[in-house]
Design a protein around this motif. Structure first.
Motif, mmCIF file in Angstrom:
data_model
loop_
_atom_site.group_PDB
_atom_site.id
_atom_site.type_symbol
_atom_site.label_atom_id
_atom_site.label_comp_id
_atom_site.label_asym_id
_atom_site.label_seq_id
_atom_site.Cartn_x
_atom_site.Cartn_y
_atom_site.Cartn_z
ATOM 1 N N ARG A 53 0.840 -1.209 0.000
ATOM 2 C CA ARG A 53 0.000 0.000 0.000
ATOM 3 C C ARG A 53 0.868 1.250 0.000
ATOM 4 N NH1 ARG A 53 -1.316 2.637 4.313
ATOM 5 N NH2 ARG A 53 -0.968 0.822 5.661
ATOM 6 N N LYS A 54 1.921 1.263 0.805
ATOM 7 C CA LYS A 54 2.762 2.456 0.912
ATOM 8 C C LYS A 54 3.592 2.684 -0.355
ATOM 9 C CE LYS A 54 3.187 2.678 5.949
ATOM 10 N NZ LYS A 54 4.124 2.763 7.100
ATOM 11 N N LEU A 55 3.985 1.613 -1.028
ATOM 12 C CA LEU A 55 4.774 1.765 -2.254
ATOM 13 C C LEU A 55 3.940 2.287 -3.412
ATOM 14 C CD1 LEU A 55 6.988 -1.459 -2.183
ATOM 15 C CD2 LEU A 55 7.735 0.888 -1.732
ATOM 16 N N GLY A 56 2.626 2.102 -3.333
ATOM 17 C CA GLY A 56 1.751 2.568 -4.393
ATOM 18 C C GLY A 56 1.454 1.469 -5.400
ATOM 19 N N PRO A 57 0.474 1.717 -6.281
ATOM 20 C CA PRO A 57 -0.003 0.670 -7.197
ATOM 21 C C PRO A 57 1.081 0.067 -8.086
ATOM 22 C CG PRO A 57 -1.495 2.548 -7.189
ATOM 23 C CD PRO A 57 -0.278 2.970 -6.422
#
Length: 228
Positions: A206-210
């Motif tokens: 989630r924190k790294l992004g899609p």
């Protein structure tokens, strides 16, 4: 990658010949064995750059061969890719925990196998070097500054998430079992569970992004890897 020696240990003659043909065509120097015992003898006499090791071998199986290789200082660093039949998840996990670098399930495409071989050999080239910055697939981990960016954007991680990402990015494409992750992040404390590893992975994705988050791939029944 010419001039690199690959040892192929496989007891199915037709498959052995097919794999040897494809390896020869890619420019590898290929030696073969049809039993685990013969494979170990060849390793002692002609240390290869990489070993393709079938798990289901007569007499001495692939797990025993892998255990023997990884228990000796002179052979422990030789990369091993296991060749397995589907449905051998427990054997795959055991092989990875013994130190195998990757696995591929039968039946498989020769092109996919060649790509996996090249990826493992690339990782072997940089093993042992002290790398202070890790980069793969748009993710950058600065070990000295304890900073992470994904697609150029800073990412705020907890200490555990940072250690998890560092582990995965340090060996792109290598599968880490949940137990290996637990041992690395938490020094094997029994209170840490498989479920807690899964929760950390979800948060990290989630924190790294899609785009970057989907690089952390679940290998069903085994663990996780960072897909470069």
């Amino acid at each position: 990658m010419p001039d690199l020696k690959v040892l192929l240990v496989e007891d199915e003659r037709d498959l052995l010949e097919l794999l040897k043909y494809n390896l020869d065509r890619e420019g590898y120097d290929v030696v073969t064995a049809e039993t685990g015992e013969d494979g170990l003898k060849l390793v002692r006499n002609q240390p290869p750059d990489l070993i393709l090791l079938d798990l289901m071998l007569p007499s001495m199986d692939g797990l025993e061969v892998c255990r023997s290789l990884k228990s000796k200082a002179e052979t422990a660093d030789i990369p091993v890719i296991m060749l397995t039949a589907k449905g051998e998840e427990s054997d795959i996990v055991q092989g990875l925990e013994l130190g195998a670098d990757d696995y591929i399930t039968k039946p498989f495409s020769p092109r996919i196998l060649m790509a996996r071989i090249k990826a493992v050999l690339r990782r072997a080239d940089v093993d042992g070097e002290e790398r202070r910055v890790l980069e793969s697939a748009g993710v950058r981990v600065d070990l000295e500054r304890h900073e992470v960016t994904a697609e150029g954007e800073p990412v705020d991680l907890t200490a555990t998430e940072f250690k998890l990402l560092t582990l995965l990015v340090s060996r792109p494409a290598r599968v880490f079992t949940r137990q290996q992750i637990i041992d690395s992040l938490h020094e094997g404390f029994a209170a840490v569970t498989d479920r807690s590893v899964d929760v950390q992975v979800v948060a990290l994705r989630r924190k790294l992004g899609p785009a970057a988050g989907k690089r952390i791939e679940t290998v069903r029944g085994v663990g996780y890897r960072f897909k470069d």
